[in-house]
Design a protein around this motif. Structure first.
Motif, short mmCIF file in Angstrom:
data_model
loop_
_atom_site.label_atom_id
_atom_site.label_comp_id
_atom_site.label_asym_id
_atom_site.label_seq_id
_atom_site.Cartn_x
_atom_site.Cartn_y
_atom_site.Cartn_z
N GLU A 8 0.81 -1.21 0.00
CA GLU A 8 0.00 0.00 0.00
C GLU A 8 0.85 1.27 0.00
OE1 GLU A 8 -0.61 -2.73 1.49
OE2 GLU A 8 -2.75 -3.15 1.69
N VAL A 9 2.10 1.17 0.49
CA VAL A 9 2.98 2.34 0.46
C VAL A 9 4.00 2.23 -0.68
CG1 VAL A 9 2.68 2.85 2.90
CG2 VAL A 9 4.59 1.37 2.17
N GLY A 10 3.75 1.32 -1.62
CA GLY A 10 4.60 1.18 -2.79
C GLY A 10 5.67 0.13 -2.69
N GLY A 11 5.80 -0.51 -1.55
CA GLY A 11 6.83 -1.53 -1.39
C GLY A 11 6.53 -2.79 -2.18
N ARG A 12 7.57 -3.55 -2.47
CA ARG A 12 7.43 -4.76 -3.26
C ARG A 12 7.60 -6.01 -2.42
NH1 ARG A 12 11.65 -2.55 -7.73
NH2 ARG A 12 10.39 -0.80 -8.53
N LEU A 13 6.76 -7.00 -2.72
CA LEU A 13 6.90 -8.33 -2.15
C LEU A 13 7.25 -9.28 -3.28
CD1 LEU A 13 3.70 -8.47 0.13
CD2 LEU A 13 5.99 -7.66 0.75
N ASP A 14 8.09 -10.27 -3.00
CA ASP A 14 8.38 -11.26 -4.03
C ASP A 14 7.26 -12.29 -4.10
OD1 ASP A 14 8.77 -13.17 -2.03
OD2 ASP A 14 10.95 -13.18 -2.20
N ARG A 15 7.42 -13.28 -4.96
CA ARG A 15 6.34 -14.25 -5.17
C ARG A 15 6.00 -15.05 -3.92
NH1 ARG A 15 8.25 -17.37 -10.50
NH2 ARG A 15 10.24 -17.16 -9.38
N SER A 16 6.94 -15.14 -3.01
CA SER A 16 6.69 -15.87 -1.76
C SER A 16 6.20 -14.97 -0.65
CB SER A 16 7.98 -16.58 -1.31
OG SER A 16 8.40 -17.52 -2.28
N GLY A 17 6.10 -13.66 -0.92
CA GLY A 17 5.61 -12.73 0.08
C GLY A 17 6.68 -12.05 0.91
N VAL A 77 13.51 -0.93 1.45
CA VAL A 77 12.42 -1.61 0.76
C VAL A 77 12.29 -1.04 -0.65
CG1 VAL A 77 9.95 -2.13 0.76
CG2 VAL A 77 11.23 -2.09 2.93
N GLU A 78 12.32 -1.91 -1.63
CA GLU A 78 12.27 -1.48 -3.02
C GLU A 78 10.87 -0.99 -3.40
OE1 GLU A 78 15.80 -4.10 -5.09
OE2 GLU A 78 13.77 -4.92 -5.14
N GLY A 79 10.84 0.05 -4.22
CA GLY A 79 9.59 0.56 -4.75
C GLY A 79 8.95 1.67 -3.95
N VAL A 80 9.46 1.94 -2.76
CA VAL A 80 8.86 2.95 -1.89
C VAL A 80 9.32 4.34 -2.32
CG1 VAL A 80 8.69 3.80 0.48
CG2 VAL A 80 8.72 1.34 0.03
N SER A 81 8.38 5.25 -2.46
CA SER A 81 8.72 6.61 -2.88
C SER A 81 8.95 7.49 -1.66
CB SER A 81 7.60 7.20 -3.74
OG SER A 81 6.39 7.26 -3.01
N GLY A 82 9.55 8.63 -1.91
CA GLY A 82 9.83 9.59 -0.85
C GLY A 82 11.03 10.42 -1.21
N ASP A 83 11.23 11.52 -0.51
CA ASP A 83 12.36 12.38 -0.83
C ASP A 83 13.69 11.75 -0.43
OD1 ASP A 83 11.71 12.55 1.83
OD2 ASP A 83 12.23 14.66 2.02
N LYS A 84 13.65 10.78 0.45
CA LYS A 84 14.84 10.02 0.85
C LYS A 84 14.38 8.67 1.38
CE LYS A 84 14.85 12.20 5.43
NZ LYS A 84 15.64 12.99 6.40
N PRO A 85 15.27 7.66 1.44
CA PRO A 85 14.86 6.34 1.93
C PRO A 85 14.30 6.44 3.35
CG PRO A 85 17.03 6.24 0.91
CD PRO A 85 16.68 7.69 1.03
#
Length: 479
Positions: A285-294, A304-312
C-alpha cells in the motif's frame, strides 16, 4: 507511562520486537534517536520463546548425556525427560504451572535503555506513518520492518483441521506424545525429532525429498538420518503426505502417505519451512514490493524497493526479507541498518563497511544442533559450482584431528572445505560430528575475510583440540 500519554512522533519506529527488531532499535537509539518498537505478541519474539532458545535448551541435556556416554569413565549419565522439559521452561520464562510466557525481562531492558514499547498489530498507512491499536504514529526519519516469519502449513487435505503442531506447540509442549509424526526434513524437523525420540516418543519423519537437510552438503543429511535411525526414529524419505485426518480435536492422527501407506500418531508436527509475516502489514500500500513468496524485496542496504519519498525511509531486516532465515544474520542486518539510519540523520556519509551487510551473499554460518552437529559456513559444493566458481573439494574424517579421539571414544564425523582455486581462498566449509559447532566461526572468519590458504596455514591450531582438523584439511589440500 500509559499508551494514551505517549508521544505521537518518534525518529524511528520499529515493527517487531524479536531479537532483530531489538537490535535495530538499540542501534538507532545509540545514535541519539528516539525510538518506538511495536510488538503484537511477546517481546523477544519467536527465537526467544518458540525457536532458538527452547529448542537448544531441550537439546543440550541430550548432547551432554551422550557426550558423557562416549567417554570411558563417565558412561553413567542418562536423560531425564521431566528435567529436560523443566530446563526448557526456565529458558522461556514459563509462569508456574500455566502456559503463560513472561516477557517482562525483555520489556525491562527496553525500559532501561529508553526505547518505547507499544503493543498491537502494526500497519503502514502512509509515508513514515504507522497505525497500531487505533493510534496513528509518525516516524520523523525511518520505519524498520522486523516481523519475521511464521511456520508454513502446506495445502494438504485435512491438515489445518487436524490441529497439527508447528514449532511453537512442539517447543513449548509439556506433553510427550507416545507417537509423533513429523512432516519435513529440515533443521526444525531433525532437531525436534531427536528431542522427542530422546524423551520418550516413537517418532516418524516424513520427507518428500530423497535426503534430510537439503540445503546442506549431502553427507551432512545422511549422517543425521543415520543418527536418527539409531535413536529409533523411522525416516521415510521420498514420501509425501497425501491427506490428514484426526479423531476429534486431540485424538489419533492418521496420515495417508504416497505409495498407499498409512501412518498413525498421537501428534503431528508440521516443519516444512517458513512463510513471511507480511500479511496486513501494508507494505504494498505504500509502494513496497513483495516477491512471489511474500518476502519484502530490499536493496543491499535493506531499503524496501519501490517505496517513494524524498529520501529512503522504509527498511526491512531479518527473516521478513527472505535473504537469510537465521536470527544471527537478521541481527547483523539490523545493526547495519541502525547505523545507516543514524549516519543519514546526522548528515554523515554512511560507512559502507558498517552499513551494508554484504556478508549475507557469501553464505550464512549455521549450526544444526542435532547429534551429530552440523556446522557450516559459506557455499556448499553444489552452490559454488552453480555460481561458476572453479573449485576443489577436500574431505576428511573428523577423527583425523587428534582432539576428536579425546573428545569421544570412536569419534565419528566428516569435514569438508570448498576452495576457490582461482583466488586460493575458502568459499565453504562443513563439519559434521559431536561438538563441531565451535569450529564454524573460524570458517566464517576465513570466508568473510577471504584469508588466503597460504596465510591460513600459519594459523596454527592448539594441540590436541578439535581445531586440528584445519591443519589436516590444509595438508590434504597440499600445503
Amino acid at each position: 507511562m500509559p499508551e494514551e500519554e505517549l508521544p505521537q512522533e518518534f525518529d524511528v519506529i520499529v515493527v517487531g520486537a524479536g531479537p532483530v527488531g531489538e537490535n535495530a532499535a538499540d542501534r538507532a537509539h545509540k545514535a541519539g534517536l528516539t525510538v518506538a518498537i511495536i510488538e503484537k505478541h511477546l517481546v523477544g519474539g519467536e527465537c526467544s520463546f518458540y525457536a532458538c532458545s527452547p529448542s537448544k535448551a531441550l537439546l543440550r541435556p541430550i548432547h551432554a548425556t551422550r557426550a558423557s556416554q562416549r567417554v570411558q569413565g563417565s558412561e553413567g549419565a542418562h536423560v531425564d525427560p521431566q528435567g529436560v522439559l523443566a530446563r526448557r521452561d526456565s529458558w522461556i520464562n514459563r509462569v508456574g504451572t500455566s502456559d503463560t510466557l513472561d516477557d517482562s525481562g525483555q520489556v525491562g531492558w527496553l525500559d532501561h535503555v529508553g526505547i518505547t514499547l507499544l503493543r498491537g498489530a502494526a500497519r503502514l498507512v502512509g509515508e513514515r506513518t504507522v497505525e497500531v491499536g487505533g493510534r496513528t504514529l509518525r516516524a520523523r526519519q525511518a520505519v524498520v520492518l522486523a516481523t519475521g516469519t511464521m511456520a508454513a502449513v502446506p495445502p494438504i487435505p485435512g491438515l489445518r483441521e487436524a490441529n497439527a503442531w508447528t514449532n511453537r506447540e512442539a517447543t513449548t509442549s509439556r506433553r510427550i506424545p507416545d507417537r509423533l509424526a513429523v512432516l519435513g526434513g529440515g533443521v526444525v524437523a531433525c532437531e525436534l525429532a531427536q528431542v522427542f525420540a530422546a524423551i520418550g516418543s516413537k517418532v516418524t519423519i516424513v520427507e518428500r525429498a530423497d535426503g534430510l537437510l537439503g540445503r546442506h552438503e549431502a553427507f551432512a543429511g545422511k549422517a543425521v538420518a543415520e543418527a536418527l535411525e539409531r535413536d529409533g526414529v523411522d525416516v521415510l524419505l521420498g514420501t509425501k503426505a497425501e491427506s490428514v485426518s484426526r479423531l476429534g480435536p486431540t485424538g489419533e492422527v492418521t496420515v495417508e502417505l504416497s505409495g498407499g501407506k498409512t501412518l498413525k500418531a498421537d501428534e503431528l508436527l508440521v516443519a516444512v519451512g517458513r512463510t513471511p509475516a507480511t500479511k496486513g502489514l501494508g507494505v504494498e500500500e505504500v509502494g513496497g514490493r513483495l516477491d512471489r513468496s511474500g518476502y519484502v524485496s530490499v536493496t543491499d542496504q535493506m531499503e524496501v524497493e519501490g517505496v517513494s519519498g524524498d529520501k529512503p525511509w522504509l527498511y526491512a531486516v531479518g527473516d521478513v526479507n527472505g535473504r537469510a532465515l537465521l536470527t544471527h544474520m537478521g541481527k547483523y542486518q539490523a545493526r547495519a541498518v541502525g547505523d545507516l539510519i543514524g549516519a543519514r540523520v546526522a548528515g554523515r556519509e554512511p560507512d559502507a563497511g558498517k552499513t551494508t551487510p554484504w556478508a549475507v551473499a557469501l553464505g550464512s554460518p549455521q549450526v544444526v544442533f542435532t547429534d551429530p552437529e552440523v556446522a557450516a559456513a559459506g557455499l556448499t559444493e553444489e552452490e559454488a559450482r552453480a555460481a561458476g566458481i572453479r573449485i576443489r573439494v577436500v574431505d576428511l574424517p573428523m577423527d583425523s584431528a587428534a582432539g576428536a579421539g579425546l573428545q569421544a571414544e570412536g569419534y565419528q564425523g566428516q569435514a569438508r572445505i570448498v576452495v576457490d582455486e582461482d583466488n586460493g581462498v575458502l568459499v565453504g566449509a562443513t563439519f559434521v560430528g559431536q561438538d563441531t559447532a565451535d569450529l564454524v566461526h573460524a570458517a566464517t572468519v576465513a570466508i568473510v575475510g577471504k584469508v588466503p590458504l597460504t596465510t591460513l596455514w600459519h594459523a596454527v591450531p592448539s594441540y590436541p583440540t578439535m581445531s586440528e582438523i584445519w591443519l589436516r584439511l590444509l595438508e590434504e589440500y597440499g600445503l
